[in-house]
Design an enzyme around this catalytic site. Structure first.
Site, PDB file in Angstrom:
ATOM      1  N   LEU A 102      -4.026  38.709  29.564  1.00 24.88           N
ATOM      2  CA  LEU A 102      -3.277  38.760  28.308  1.00 24.88           C
ATOM      3  C   LEU A 102      -3.350  40.196  27.795  1.00 24.88           C
ATOM      4  O   LEU A 102      -4.423  40.680  27.418  1.00 24.88           O
ATOM      5  CB  LEU A 102      -3.881  37.776  27.306  1.00 24.88           C
ATOM      6  CG  LEU A 102      -3.960  36.322  27.828  1.00 24.88           C
ATOM      7  CD1 LEU A 102      -4.765  35.443  26.876  1.00 24.88           C
ATOM      8  CD2 LEU A 102      -2.569  35.743  28.048  1.00 24.88           C
ATOM      9  N   GLY A 104      -1.161  41.786  25.418  1.00 31.86           N
ATOM     10  CA  GLY A 104      -0.184  41.998  24.337  1.00 31.86           C
ATOM     11  C   GLY A 104      -0.709  42.789  23.162  1.00 31.86           C
ATOM     12  O   GLY A 104       0.046  43.194  22.285  1.00 31.86           O
ATOM     13  N   GLN A 179       5.913  38.681  26.580  1.00 32.75           N
ATOM     14  CA  GLN A 179       5.830  37.627  25.580  1.00 32.75           C
ATOM     15  C   GLN A 179       7.123  37.595  24.780  1.00 32.75           C
ATOM     16  O   GLN A 179       7.826  38.597  24.701  1.00 32.75           O
ATOM     17  CB  GLN A 179       4.730  38.005  24.599  1.00 32.75           C
ATOM     18  CG  GLN A 179       3.496  37.186  24.684  1.00 32.75           C
ATOM     19  CD  GLN A 179       2.468  37.684  23.690  1.00 32.75           C
ATOM     20  OE1 GLN A 179       2.009  38.810  23.783  1.00 32.75           O
ATOM     21  NE2 GLN A 179       2.099  36.858  22.763  1.00 32.75           N
ATOM     22  N   ASN A 240      -8.418  37.133  28.469  1.00 30.32           N
ATOM     23  CA  ASN A 240      -8.098  38.305  27.650  1.00 30.32           C
ATOM     24  C   ASN A 240      -8.497  39.559  28.424  1.00 30.32           C
ATOM     25  O   ASN A 240      -9.590  39.615  28.990  1.00 30.32           O
ATOM     26  CB  ASN A 240      -8.882  38.279  26.340  1.00 30.32           C
ATOM     27  CG  ASN A 240      -8.551  37.055  25.501  1.00 30.32           C
ATOM     28  OD1 ASN A 240      -7.627  36.309  25.816  1.00 30.32           O
ATOM     29  ND2 ASN A 240      -9.302  36.843  24.439  1.00 30.32           N
ATOM     30  N   ILE A 241      -7.637  40.580  28.395  1.00 29.97           N
ATOM     31  CA  ILE A 241      -7.947  41.797  29.163  1.00 29.97           C
ATOM     32  C   ILE A 241      -9.172  42.527  28.611  1.00 29.97           C
ATOM     33  O   ILE A 241      -9.828  43.272  29.319  1.00 29.97           O
ATOM     34  CB  ILE A 241      -6.722  42.735  29.270  1.00 29.97           C
ATOM     35  CG1 ILE A 241      -6.915  43.703  30.442  1.00 29.97           C
ATOM     36  CG2 ILE A 241      -6.433  43.448  27.952  1.00 29.97           C
ATOM     37  CD1 ILE A 241      -5.652  44.216  31.068  1.00 29.97           C
ATOM     38  N   LYS A 385     -14.379  44.009  21.166  1.00 30.67           N
ATOM     39  CA  LYS A 385     -13.494  43.956  19.999  1.00 30.67           C
ATOM     40  C   LYS A 385     -13.741  45.129  19.051  1.00 30.67           C
ATOM     41  O   LYS A 385     -12.898  45.472  18.246  1.00 30.67           O
ATOM     42  CB  LYS A 385     -13.711  42.643  19.220  1.00 30.67           C
ATOM     43  CG  LYS A 385     -13.507  41.376  20.034  1.00 30.67           C
ATOM     44  CD  LYS A 385     -12.045  41.123  20.338  1.00 30.67           C
ATOM     45  CE  LYS A 385     -11.843  39.834  21.113  1.00 30.67           C
ATOM     46  NZ  LYS A 385     -10.509  39.762  21.737  1.00 30.67           N
TER      47      LYS A 385
END
Length: 497
Positions: A102, A104, A179, A240-241, A385
């Protein structure tokens, strides 16, 4: 007004609103250039379906009384799956796999422009570099052809495609698809903010990618799903990347392809045990006879504390998912993938309050047959994150091998230290400037840093270290310093003479 009368009145208002939105979307569609027409129509049709469902649903989307703990056999311990070992033909099993990342998201929360996947995380390698290295290593080791698929958003597509050229000599086929692009709606009028199809100038903030739950429709609409099925691919591994722990696991793949009971799972969700830091993570429950992912946003206010309890809901979703391609195709064609709507409020730069309707990829678990949770080691959940996470993965706590990070054998206990860097470290640029070199953290339990603090070369941190520079003060930790169970405060300047 009677209750019947009130609900009829609401129904009329709802129908009028849907009609107004339909007209606005048609106006937007009419501004699309001919080469974008078909694509834009698919996006706006998808949005209309989501908006229709949004108007139908009221209140929390789960009935708390129906939530039960999942049955014992529906969440398997990873150890049990690993104990089965691997078959001799693991290469032919691997050839049925596609890795989907993912991709995006932007790096804005870490103060970076462009796609988050292009931020350097270890030895100058970006998230994308590490992903390509991992899959190339698999393909070379087992002489296989596992492709990488990136789900980009309109925010990341252009920059990502420019970078992909550098992997042309790698032994990994890389595909991308986009997406959907949905219009944000005004919080008051519920009408789209966009006036035309462009997303530049004043329209930049009028559009958004609608969460990773959009993967099913956009993967199918791109035609790539059919292409991969025709090539004999059977499962996708989605993650998730920015989760550096989400590498291809051969034991889980073997369990999918050669299930012990002969009945294949269509959907596997990797979950892991909650710690105090994960109380907000979505959890797997049993709901109306099916496994169901429940997110904190769906929980009635009165039950939020119960949801956060580590004793009742012991696990959370890592968003590492293994999904059958044939099942995605079937459910997409039957229009029967059901995901709860996440209503995400935003305020645009000009102060306008909008909402964006999103869905989450894991929420579709209840639509698939024979779903399973696998309780995996914490090491498979290593998301980056914040710069606090970045400090951990850049440090000597981890060693890097063929794109995969593993906890150093020199660390005596397998848990990751708790690191909290203050607001002076939020942006990657500032963070890098404040560390002359990354400290030795092999024996660290807890680090809190607040205020204007810099670290010299070869600093070593052990036990619990708290460094607080009050407003107007600055603390320079000298080169070679060893801080073990220390609180540092006040003012300490080290200047070149």
């Amino acid at each position: 007004m009677s209750q019947d009368g009130a609900s009829q009145f609401q129904e009329v208002i709802r129908q009028e609103l849907e009609l107004s939105v339909k007209k606005e979307l048609e106006k937007i569609l009419n501004t699309a250039p001919s080469h974008e027409l078909e694509h834009t129509k698919k996006d706006l049709d998808g949005f209309r379906k989501l908006f229709h469902r949004f108007l139908q649903e009221k209140g929390p989307s789960v009935d708390w009384g129906k939530i039960q703990r999942p049955p014992e056999d529906s969440i398997q311990p990873y150890e049990k799956i690993k104990a089965r070992g691997l078959p001799d033909n693991i290469s032919s099993v691997l050839n049925k796999l596609v890795v989907v990342k993912l991709n995006g998201g932007l790096g804005t929360s870490m103060g970076c422009k462009g796609p988050k996947s292009l931020i350097g995380v270890r030895n100058e390698n970006t998230f994308l570099d590490l992903t390509v290295q991992q899959i190339e290593h698999l393909n070379k080791t087992y002489n296989t052809d596992v492709p990488l698929v990136l789900m980009n958003s309109f925010n990341t597509d252009e920059d990502t495609k420019k970078i992909l050229q550098k992997y042309s000599h790698c032994r990994v086929k890389i595909y991308t698809f986009n997406q959907s692009r949905y219009p944000r709606i005004n919080k008051e009028s519920l009408l789209p903010v966009a006036k035309d199809v462009s997303y530049s100038g004043e329209n930049t903030e009028a559009w958004y990618p609608p969460g990773h739950g959009d993967i099913y429709a956009s993967f199918y609409n791109s035609g790539l799903l059919d292409t991969l099925i025709e090539e004999g691919k059977e499962y996708i591994f989605v993650s998730n990347i920015d989760n550096l722990g989400a590498t291809v696991d051969l034991y889980i793949l073997n369990h999918l392809m050669n299930p012990p009971n002969g009945k294949r799972c269509e959907f596997v969700m990797e979950v892991t045990n909650k710690t105090r830091a994960d109380v907000k993570g979505g959890t797997l429950t049993q709901y109306e006879g099916k496994l169901r992912l429940v997110e904190i946003a769906q929980v009635p206010k009165a039950h939020v504390d119960e949801f956060k309890s580590v004793s009742k809901f012991k696990i959370f979703n890592t968003n590492n998912l293994w999904i059958s391609l044939a099942a995605v195709k079937r459910l997409q064609e039957q229009n029967s993938i059901d995901m709860e709507i996440i209503v995400n409020p935003k305020t645009l730069d000009g102060g306008l309050n909008v909402i964006q309707l999103e869905t989450a990829v894991g929420a579709a678990i209840k639509s698939f047959e024979n779903s399973l949770g696998i309780n995996v080691p914490r090491s498979r959940f290593l998301p980056v994150k914040t710069t606090s996470d970045l400090l951990l993965v850049m440090s000597n706590l981890y060693s890097l091998n063929a794109g995969s990070l593993t906890m150093s054998e020199k660390r005596e206990f397998p848990t990751v230290p708790l690191v909290k860097l203050g607001s002076s470290f939020t942006k990657v640029q500032d963070y890098l400037r404040r560390f002359e070199s990354i400290p030795d953290m092999l024996e660290l339990d807890h680090l809190t840093v607040s205020g204007d603090v810099t670290f010299g070369k070869n600093v070593s941190l052990k036990g619990t270290v708290i460094i607080i520079a009050n407003h107007g003060d600055r603390i320079d930790i000298p080169p070679g310093a060893v801080l073990e169970n220390k609180i540092v405060s006040g003012n300490l300047r080290i200047l070149d003479h």
